[in-house]
Design an enzyme around this catalytic site. Sequence first.
Site, mmCIF file in Angstrom:
data_model
loop_
_atom_site.group_PDB
_atom_site.id
_atom_site.type_symbol
_atom_site.label_atom_id
_atom_site.label_comp_id
_atom_site.label_asym_id
_atom_site.label_seq_id
_atom_site.Cartn_x
_atom_site.Cartn_y
_atom_site.Cartn_z
ATOM 1 N NE ARG A 21 -58.971 37.329 8.566
ATOM 2 C CZ ARG A 21 -60.201 37.689 8.246
ATOM 3 N NH1 ARG A 21 -60.507 37.997 7.004
ATOM 4 N NH2 ARG A 21 -61.150 37.753 9.155
ATOM 5 C CG ASN A 39 -59.702 33.857 7.660
ATOM 6 O OD1 ASN A 39 -58.552 33.933 8.073
ATOM 7 N ND2 ASN A 39 -60.736 34.240 8.369
#
Length: 92
Positions: A21, A39
């Site tokens: 990320r 997520n």
Amino acid sequence: MSAEVRMTAWVRGRVQQVGFRWWTRSRALEIGLRGYASNLGDGRVQVVAQGTREQCEQLLDLLRHGDTPGRVDGVTELWGTAESDYEGFAIR
């Protein structure tokens, strides 16, 4: 300037807890995109990006073929019109 679009991508593979990320956020900011990466409970990462079609396609190409952390097994994307006015690119 080109009209803004919204691209939502779902990235599968070993993409959680490997810095994926953060890597995605860095690339998105370099390109000039706004949105977020988060997520999902099933192990995927969802990436929502807004900008021009060309900018979003650039990020999509990096998600599929870039030197990402972890391992990307596949990316599925959905295109739409820009909806929210995100500030920056967040990690969620």
